[in-house]
Design an enzyme around this catalytic site. Sequence first.
Site, PDB file in Angstrom:
ATOM      1  N   GLY A 200       2.444  -1.152   0.536  1.00  0.00           N
ATOM      2  CA  GLY A 200       1.483  -2.131   0.965  1.00  0.00           C
ATOM      3  C   GLY A 200       0.611  -2.723  -0.185  1.00  0.00           C
TER       4      GLY A 200
ATOM      5  N   GLN B 273      -6.550  -7.398  -3.586  1.00  0.00           N
ATOM      6  CA  GLN B 273      -6.199  -6.288  -4.572  1.00  0.00           C
ATOM      7  C   GLN B 273      -5.885  -6.826  -5.856  1.00  0.00           C
ATOM      8  OE1 GLN B 273      -3.947  -3.510  -1.663  1.00  0.00           O
ATOM      9  NE2 GLN B 273      -4.697  -2.107  -3.118  1.00  0.00           N
TER      10      GLN B 273
ATOM     11  N   CYS C 208      -3.579   4.638  -2.218  1.00  0.00           N
ATOM     12  CA  CYS C 208      -3.989   3.066  -2.340  1.00  0.00           C
ATOM     13  C   CYS C 208      -3.845   2.798  -3.747  1.00  0.00           C
ATOM     14  CB  CYS C 208      -5.513   2.805  -1.894  1.00  0.00           C
ATOM     15  SG  CYS C 208      -6.072   1.260  -1.860  1.00  0.00           S
ATOM     16  N   LEU C 209      -3.281   1.458  -3.917  1.00  0.00           N
ATOM     17  CA  LEU C 209      -3.000   1.003  -5.246  1.00  0.00           C
ATOM     18  C   LEU C 209      -4.266   0.727  -5.944  1.00  0.00           C
ATOM     19  CD1 LEU C 209       0.189  -1.436  -4.874  1.00  0.00           C
ATOM     20  CD2 LEU C 209       0.183   0.995  -5.507  1.00  0.00           C
TER      21      LEU C 209
ATOM     22  N   HIS D 120      -4.347   0.092   7.314  1.00  0.00           N
ATOM     23  CA  HIS D 120      -4.881   0.301   5.760  1.00  0.00           C
ATOM     24  C   HIS D 120      -5.184  -1.216   5.056  1.00  0.00           C
ATOM     25  CE1 HIS D 120      -5.175   2.379   1.814  1.00  0.00           C
ATOM     26  NE2 HIS D 120      -4.994   1.277   1.389  1.00  0.00           N
ATOM     27  N   GLU D 121      -4.156  -1.810   5.373  1.00  0.00           N
ATOM     28  CA  GLU D 121      -4.229  -3.383   4.690  1.00  0.00           C
ATOM     29  C   GLU D 121      -5.276  -4.221   5.348  1.00  0.00           C
ATOM     30  OE1 GLU D 121      -3.160  -3.188   1.741  1.00  0.00           O
ATOM     31  OE2 GLU D 121      -1.619  -1.829   1.834  1.00  0.00           O
TER      32      GLU D 121
ATOM     33  N   HIS E 282      -8.518  -3.612   3.951  1.00  0.00           N
ATOM     34  CA  HIS E 282      -8.732  -4.362   2.632  1.00  0.00           C
ATOM     35  C   HIS E 282      -9.230  -5.791   2.928  1.00  0.00           C
ATOM     36  CE1 HIS E 282      -7.713  -1.819  -0.577  1.00  0.00           C
ATOM     37  NE2 HIS E 282      -6.406  -1.550   0.225  1.00  0.00           N
TER      38      HIS E 282
HETATM   39 CO    CO Z   1      -4.901  -0.005  -0.310  1.00  0.00          CO
END
Ligand code: CO
Length: 169
Positions: A45, A50, A95-96, A137-138, A141
Amino acid sequence: MIRPVLLYPDKRLRRKSTEITRFDEKLGELLDDMHDTMIDKKGVGIAAVQVGAPLRAITINIPDENGEQPLENRVEIINPTMFLCSGGVLWNEGCLSIPDFNEEIMRFERVGVTFIDRNGKERRLEAEGLLAIAIQHEIDHLNGKLFVEYLSLLKRKKFEKEWKKSRKN
Ligand code: CO
């Protein structure tokens, strides 16, 4: 096109993303780039913020039974509102924007979300398992929140130390 991913502790990740009002080609391009970037970084995701676009757009693609993430399996969530959240589950998250770090976080087991798709159509989705976790999670963000903020003080300190060390290498 793969875009650079903002990394912790970049302050731009703390911005609150704004609602999307234009469902045009540019939005489609952003969503396609988000997917390309997510796949390149081996994520499930990603939120627009991001890749430096503080807009309320999310792309999720949960790997299938063969571990593949074909384009047709992607879920694009724009301007989401959660209408349901129930149960609780500990989930090992990553997380990326915080590569190579994973920690268990408490999340709702099931969530329901209403949102808009890339064509401006209203949609509704109920989810459990990894999809439910990814949605939560997203959406965090979009509100400028990162999963490490849920860690206990002790675990957070340990993370900060490890993170600084890993960034030096
Ligand atoms: Co993340």
